[in-house]
Motif scaffolding. Structure first.
Motif, short mmCIF file in Angstrom:
data_model
loop_
_atom_site.label_atom_id
_atom_site.label_comp_id
_atom_site.label_asym_id
_atom_site.label_seq_id
_atom_site.Cartn_x
_atom_site.Cartn_y
_atom_site.Cartn_z
N GLU A 39 0.84 -1.19 0.00
CA GLU A 39 0.00 0.00 0.00
C GLU A 39 0.87 1.24 0.00
O GLU A 39 2.04 1.22 0.43
CB GLU A 39 -0.95 0.02 1.20
N THR A 40 0.31 2.31 -0.53
CA THR A 40 0.97 3.61 -0.49
C THR A 40 0.09 4.54 0.34
O THR A 40 -1.14 4.44 0.32
CB THR A 40 1.19 4.16 -1.91
N ALA A 41 0.73 5.43 1.11
CA ALA A 41 -0.01 6.27 2.06
C ALA A 41 0.34 7.75 1.87
O ALA A 41 1.51 8.09 1.62
CB ALA A 41 0.29 5.84 3.49
N LEU A 42 -0.67 8.59 2.01
CA LEU A 42 -0.51 10.04 1.95
C LEU A 42 -1.01 10.66 3.24
O LEU A 42 -1.88 10.11 3.91
CB LEU A 42 -1.29 10.62 0.76
N LEU A 43 -0.49 11.85 3.57
CA LEU A 43 -0.94 12.61 4.74
C LEU A 43 -1.68 13.83 4.22
O LEU A 43 -1.10 14.67 3.52
CB LEU A 43 0.27 13.01 5.60
N ILE A 44 -2.97 13.93 4.57
CA ILE A 44 -3.84 14.96 4.01
C ILE A 44 -4.34 15.91 5.10
O ILE A 44 -4.70 15.49 6.19
CB ILE A 44 -5.07 14.32 3.32
N SER A 45 -4.35 17.20 4.75
CA SER A 45 -5.00 18.21 5.58
C SER A 45 -5.92 19.01 4.67
O SER A 45 -5.51 19.46 3.59
CB SER A 45 -3.98 19.14 6.24
N CYS A 46 -7.18 19.15 5.08
CA CYS A 46 -8.14 19.91 4.29
C CYS A 46 -9.22 20.45 5.22
O CYS A 46 -9.06 20.39 6.45
CB CYS A 46 -8.73 19.05 3.18
N GLU A 47 -10.31 20.93 4.68
CA GLU A 47 -11.38 21.51 5.49
C GLU A 47 -11.91 20.49 6.50
O GLU A 47 -12.47 19.47 6.15
CB GLU A 47 -12.52 21.98 4.58
N GLY A 48 -11.70 20.78 7.78
CA GLY A 48 -12.18 19.91 8.84
C GLY A 48 -11.31 18.70 9.11
O GLY A 48 -11.67 17.85 9.93
N PHE A 58 -2.54 -2.10 -3.00
CA PHE A 58 -2.36 -2.70 -4.33
C PHE A 58 -1.65 -4.04 -4.18
O PHE A 58 -1.01 -4.33 -3.17
CB PHE A 58 -1.56 -1.78 -5.25
N ALA A 59 -1.81 -4.88 -5.19
CA ALA A 59 -1.24 -6.23 -5.15
C ALA A 59 -1.15 -6.77 -6.57
O ALA A 59 -1.59 -6.12 -7.53
CB ALA A 59 -2.11 -7.15 -4.28
N TYR A 60 -0.55 -7.95 -6.70
CA TYR A 60 -0.54 -8.65 -7.98
C TYR A 60 -1.98 -8.82 -8.45
O TYR A 60 -2.83 -9.12 -7.63
CB TYR A 60 0.13 -10.02 -7.82
#
Length: 225
Positions: A39-48, A58-60
């Motif tokens: 898996e790939t991970a992101l750090l998000i900041s947005c409204e609230g 993801f995988a084969y």
């Protein structure tokens, strides 16, 4: 069974031992590629939302264009967040590599049974190992190229292409991606299979009359001196 003579000592001979290695390395190639999950991970900041981790698993067979990131929050950042998919479909390259490994595994099992049980009548045409050598080389090359693209498509470079991250008040940071060391190992096993099957071709060639004739021709001038 008529003609059956079980002799396991033949697997200690060069051609038999190579077949055992071909069988093992086909298993390793199959397992290291076909069994991968990440898996790939992101750090998000947005409204609230502040520093919310979102992931895409993801995988084969690596159809990344069907993999979507989880939404940052139930309200999707006040309506500014839309579904974000990874890019690329690498299933053809991955399936070519894994399918070849599976077929080679089945062939090696059959060949070993015949080799052990019918060694006294066993003959192998060197055209088949030569074909398999080429297929291993081709499949490993295309899989290695696909793997390089998979690393790009799941790495930090995906951030600029995410439209939702460009919305006012939204920030996105790349957090992590599962190590793909095991996939690197699958490429190594692919190359090792190329070497093994090339060695198989040589061993079969050594046993042919053509090779023996060449040896006699090359030795004859010495004998005449």
């Amino acid at each position: 069974v008529v003609g059956l003579r079980m002799d396991f000592s033949v697997v200690l001979e060069p051609l038999g031992f190579v077949k055992v290695l071909e069988w093992l390395f086909a298993v390793f190639a199959f397992a290291t590629c076909g069994g991968f999950q990440g898996e790939t991970a992101l750090l998000i900041s947005c409204e609230g939302v502040v520093n919310k981790t979102i992931t895409a698993a993801f995988a084969y067979p690596f159809r990344l264009n069907t993999v979507v990131f989880s939404a940052p929050d139930p309200k999707s950042c006040g309506g500014t967040w839309t579904d974000v998919y990874l890019m690329g479909d690498f299933s053809s390259s991955a399936q070519f590599f894994v399918t070849l490994a599976a077929l080679v595994f089945l062939y090696c099992v059959t060949a070993l049974v015949v080799y052990v049980g019918y060694y006294h009548v066993y003959q192998e045409n060197n055209k088949f190992p030569l074909t398999v050598t080429f297929l291993w080389l081709l499949s490993t090359f295309v899989w290695a190229k696909a793997l390089a693209d998979i690393k790009v498509s799941t790495g930090a470079s995906i951030i600029p292409g995410i439209e939702s991250c460009k919305a006012p008040g939204t920030t996105c940071h790349f957090l992590s991606v599962t190590s793909m060391g095991v996939l690197n190992v699958s490429v190594v096993f692919g190359l090792l299979n190329v070497v093994l099957w090339a060695g198989n071709v040589w061993l079969i060639y050594k046993d042919t009359n053509l090779h023996n004739q060449w040896n006699r021709i090359s030795e004859s001038p010495t004998e005449r001196v």
